[in-house]
Write a protein that holds these residues in place. Sequence first.
Motif, mmCIF file in Angstrom:
data_model
loop_
_atom_site.group_PDB
_atom_site.id
_atom_site.type_symbol
_atom_site.label_atom_id
_atom_site.label_comp_id
_atom_site.label_asym_id
_atom_site.label_seq_id
_atom_site.Cartn_x
_atom_site.Cartn_y
_atom_site.Cartn_z
ATOM 1 N N TYR A 20 1.018 -1.462 -0.373
ATOM 2 C CA TYR A 20 -0.025 -0.118 -0.353
ATOM 3 C C TYR A 20 1.196 1.354 0.039
ATOM 4 C CZ TYR A 20 -3.549 -3.150 1.765
ATOM 5 O OH TYR A 20 -3.841 -4.364 2.334
ATOM 6 N N GLY A 21 2.082 1.260 -0.575
ATOM 7 C CA GLY A 21 2.956 2.848 -0.564
ATOM 8 C C GLY A 21 3.148 2.941 -0.007
ATOM 9 N N ARG A 31 12.524 13.808 1.901
ATOM 10 C CA ARG A 31 12.198 15.005 0.898
ATOM 11 C C ARG A 31 12.337 16.490 2.122
ATOM 12 N NH1 ARG A 31 7.736 18.353 0.047
ATOM 13 N NH2 ARG A 31 8.560 19.648 -2.053
ATOM 14 N N PHE A 149 -5.655 5.904 5.106
ATOM 15 C CA PHE A 149 -6.659 4.272 5.114
ATOM 16 C C PHE A 149 -6.279 3.976 6.013
ATOM 17 C CE2 PHE A 149 -8.508 1.663 2.134
ATOM 18 C CZ PHE A 149 -9.783 1.862 1.628
ATOM 19 N N GLY A 193 -2.253 5.767 3.110
ATOM 20 C CA GLY A 193 -2.370 7.147 2.823
ATOM 21 C C GLY A 193 -1.469 7.470 1.149
ATOM 22 N N PRO A 194 -0.145 7.253 1.418
ATOM 23 C CA PRO A 194 0.659 6.796 3.820
ATOM 24 C C PRO A 194 0.629 8.026 4.429
ATOM 25 C CG PRO A 194 2.122 6.894 1.065
ATOM 26 C CD PRO A 194 0.935 7.372 0.841
ATOM 27 N N LEU A 226 -4.818 19.101 -0.186
ATOM 28 C CA LEU A 226 -5.069 17.081 0.201
ATOM 29 C C LEU A 226 -5.430 16.738 1.687
ATOM 30 C CD1 LEU A 226 -5.201 14.644 -0.500
ATOM 31 C CD2 LEU A 226 -2.677 13.945 0.441
ATOM 32 N N GLU A 229 -8.732 18.488 1.951
ATOM 33 C CA GLU A 229 -10.600 17.805 0.937
ATOM 34 C C GLU A 229 -10.624 16.114 1.843
ATOM 35 O OE1 GLU A 229 -9.776 17.203 -3.342
ATOM 36 O OE2 GLU A 229 -9.294 14.715 -2.703
ATOM 37 N N ASP B 335 -8.473 3.236 -2.764
ATOM 38 C CA ASP B 335 -6.846 3.608 -1.477
ATOM 39 C C ASP B 335 -5.764 4.248 -2.756
ATOM 40 O OD1 ASP B 335 -4.686 3.774 0.238
ATOM 41 O OD2 ASP B 335 -4.654 1.987 0.581
ATOM 42 N N THR B 336 -5.726 5.192 -2.732
ATOM 43 C CA THR B 336 -4.725 5.466 -3.311
ATOM 44 C C THR B 336 -3.107 6.045 -3.546
ATOM 45 O OG1 THR B 336 -5.029 7.867 -2.026
ATOM 46 C CG2 THR B 336 -6.075 7.437 -4.205
ATOM 47 N N SER B 337 -2.467 5.019 -2.215
ATOM 48 C CA SER B 337 -1.571 5.261 -1.658
ATOM 49 C C SER B 337 -0.902 4.370 -2.418
ATOM 50 C CB SER B 337 -1.844 3.442 -0.430
ATOM 51 O OG SER B 337 -2.389 4.376 0.403
ATOM 52 N N TRP B 338 -1.466 3.402 -3.968
ATOM 53 C CA TRP B 338 -0.558 2.771 -4.978
ATOM 54 C C TRP B 338 0.006 3.755 -5.186
ATOM 55 C CZ3 TRP B 338 -1.724 4.306 -9.634
ATOM 56 C CH2 TRP B 338 -3.137 4.768 -9.900
ATOM 57 N N TYR B 340 2.325 5.777 -4.305
ATOM 58 C CA TYR B 340 3.349 5.966 -4.363
ATOM 59 C C TYR B 340 4.989 4.438 -4.589
ATOM 60 C CZ TYR B 340 2.578 9.737 -1.976
ATOM 61 O OH TYR B 340 2.026 11.325 -1.799
ATOM 62 N N ASP B 357 -10.919 12.551 -9.619
ATOM 63 C CA ASP B 357 -11.266 13.097 -8.278
ATOM 64 C C ASP B 357 -10.068 13.183 -7.129
ATOM 65 O OD1 ASP B 357 -13.623 12.988 -9.338
ATOM 66 O OD2 ASP B 357 -14.119 10.775 -8.516
ATOM 67 N N ARG B 358 -9.140 12.430 -7.507
ATOM 68 C CA ARG B 358 -8.260 12.655 -6.427
ATOM 69 C C ARG B 358 -6.825 12.766 -7.068
ATOM 70 N NH1 ARG B 358 -9.641 8.878 -2.149
ATOM 71 N NH2 ARG B 358 -7.859 9.620 -1.319
ATOM 72 N N MET B 360 -5.843 15.807 -5.453
ATOM 73 C CA MET B 360 -4.882 16.434 -5.234
ATOM 74 C C MET B 360 -3.459 15.498 -4.541
ATOM 75 S SD MET B 360 -4.853 19.332 -4.064
ATOM 76 C CE MET B 360 -5.888 19.370 -5.993
ATOM 77 N N ASP B 361 -4.129 13.775 -4.257
ATOM 78 C CA ASP B 361 -3.166 13.102 -4.117
ATOM 79 C C ASP B 361 -1.889 12.753 -4.962
ATOM 80 O OD1 ASP B 361 -6.371 11.577 -2.882
ATOM 81 O OD2 ASP B 361 -5.281 10.567 -1.703
ATOM 82 N N ALA B 363 -0.506 15.379 -7.109
ATOM 83 C CA ALA B 363 0.334 16.868 -6.963
ATOM 84 C C ALA B 363 1.169 15.950 -6.036
ATOM 85 C CB ALA B 363 -0.813 17.461 -6.037
ATOM 86 N N VAL B 364 0.238 15.775 -4.341
ATOM 87 C CA VAL B 364 1.625 15.312 -3.556
ATOM 88 C C VAL B 364 2.492 14.427 -3.811
ATOM 89 C CG1 VAL B 364 1.648 14.509 -1.051
ATOM 90 C CG2 VAL B 364 -0.150 15.977 -1.895
ATOM 91 N N GLU B 367 4.874 15.577 -6.260
ATOM 92 C CA GLU B 367 5.961 16.606 -5.979
ATOM 93 C C GLU B 367 7.199 16.318 -5.104
ATOM 94 O OE1 GLU B 367 4.581 20.596 -3.481
ATOM 95 O OE2 GLU B 367 4.405 19.380 -2.300
ATOM 96 N N VAL B 368 6.559 14.881 -3.889
ATOM 97 C CA VAL B 368 7.631 14.355 -3.617
ATOM 98 C C VAL B 368 8.295 13.510 -4.931
ATOM 99 C CG1 VAL B 368 8.178 12.066 -2.556
ATOM 100 C CG2 VAL B 368 6.658 14.246 -1.602
ATOM 101 N N HIS B 375 -2.900 21.583 -11.483
ATOM 102 C CA HIS B 375 -3.515 21.255 -12.467
ATOM 103 C C HIS B 375 -4.694 21.602 -12.602
ATOM 104 C CE1 HIS B 375 -7.175 21.123 -9.292
ATOM 105 N NE2 HIS B 375 -7.723 19.793 -9.403
#
Lengths: 237, 411
Positions: A20-21, A31, A149, A193-194, A226, A229, B335-338, B340, B357-358, B360-361, B363-364, B367-368, B375
């Motif tokens: 899960y990332g 970072r 999450f 989420g992470p 984020l 939201e 879950d958007t964790s993937w 990463y 929809d996601r 912002m996930d 975007a972060v 950035e990393v 956007h």
Amino acid sequence: MSTESRLRIVWIYPDLLSTYGDRGNLLIIERRAALRGFAVECIEVRSDQSLPEHGDIYLLGGGEDGPQALAAQRLRADGGLHRAVVRGAVAFAVCAGYQLLGESFFAKGAQYPGLHLLDLKSDRGPSRAVGELAGEVNPALGLPPLTGFENHGGRTHLGPEAHPLAEITTGIGNNGTDEGAWRGRVLGTYLHGPALARNPALSDLLLLWATGVTPTPINDTWPERLRRERLAAVGFR
Amino acid sequence: MTAKGLPLRSKLATSLSRSAAALSRAAGRGDGSVIGGRIGLIIDPELLANLAAGRDIALISGTNGKTTTTRLTTAAMSILGRVATNGLGANMPTGHASALAKAGTTRYAVLEVDEHYLDQVLTATRPRVVGLLNLSRDQLDRAKEVAMMADLWRTTIEAHPEVHIVANADDPMVTWAAATAKSVTWVAAGQRWHDDSWVCPECGARIERDGDRWWCNGCSLSRPTPQWAVASGGVIDPSGTYRDVRLQLPGRVNLANAATALAIATCFGAPIIHALPRLADVTSIAGRYATVVRDERTIRLLLAKNPAGWLEAFDMAEQAPTLLSINARDPDGLDTSWLYDVDFSPLRGRRVLITGDRAMDLAVRLEVNGVPFDHVTSFGQALAAVPPGWFEVIANYTAFQDIRAELDRVN
């Protein structure tokens, strides 16, 4: 922080504990430390290698039952994480990694001994906890609301020596009431989420613990958007 | 079994299934590829088995490339006769029943199967050949973990020794699952994503890799010698002959899908030389790989549903402005964790726009990852933001459908 000027982040057993990332937590700390001018060294330690004891921050990710049990067994035999924590190193653990920091946990239908770094026990819950989680962080930590999450089948029961990380308003967390645990510089959570992507202030707390220096503010426009939201999505007031 | 030979209950179920599918299409509620089968299976629970009886069937399963490989295999086998197929990606038993009912009598069928349903569909349809593409993490908040999936497949395959398996020799999890089969054709179909197969499914030791080769440190599991391989611009068949493959589809992964399709088609007696040209008939699949010209921009649509799929999409994408769109609705996984698990650095150096929809996930994450981006809140805004010319769009499942709708449901 170790005597040399470099911040050492040790990622424990990504071959066993990385779902899960989870790598995201490493990338976020790296970072945020680099933006504060720290020279960062990331050390990935495979399960067939011995754990370096000079790390500043140790990271543990999530995993399936089999790898979790194997990781706990190897970490107990290695002893390096225990010695590092006694020396004052920071440990941050997620999901399966969080459970194995406690006294015991359940995997593959059996109870396994943990590392005794946090006063908690984990067992199986009646149902899998999957979805958004939000909550108020323990005031002692001085952090904004927690968001993430969760996806786990475990329930975790804290003993008197462990403080809950947050009181939850959405989700299951440890037990439907609180989520995560910390003591000293050891902190665990169920959150993916992470977790540190969704909670940059928590990442900075770990940096403060590791370096003794309050991290300077950085541009958190995107992480803040984020967070707003995700918290709004679960109706967090 | 031919339509005439169906039991009465199956005939009724088939007829109602077709009517329901037609009604669903007429009402604009979908393409009718699920509803018809659902109604048919309620009337006759044995409908799928009855519709499958008497046909020579290939099933195709895996995390990525199922729909494309099913299309390619269907094209390759079309030289043998009529082929029934669930070409629109409705890959659960209701979709299979709908597809077979709609096709009527055919000698052959090629069916894409959701990995979780392989056992059920294999038992019901008694295929001659099963093609296994790859296994990797996909919608982790819902799907079975990779090791459990491989175990399920292995048990299924062991229980059906009569079925010939065509399997990816480059994926350790697939290899392990297929190793219980009585007869296997191995295809070197490649594996760009290694992160779900570092641990041996047999003994738990580490999988080592050196170039194309892989082997387990602790037991005898290792890469089987492939009969089919991908070479630059073509495939190498079991006789060692290089075959030029002209595809309308981009990327090395689609050459590998073509190799698997040919391997399956030849099991049914299709001569390679005749099957090959048919592969070029496949252009886009329900919008995937489609190109649409709009406002002087040539928009190409790439679907990427999971980390392995994103790596393949980056491999296919041209050096051009690129829109990434991410949703996390039910079909996408919540879950958007993937994000990463995917290294977005191949996108550095090009104009990157994000939406969905996601966003912002994303975007972060970008950035990393050190990938600059802008956007945008709509597809129209994205289109206006890029210069005339080639424009890549990479999106996950429902985000892809949203953009496809903007482009008049391009196929």
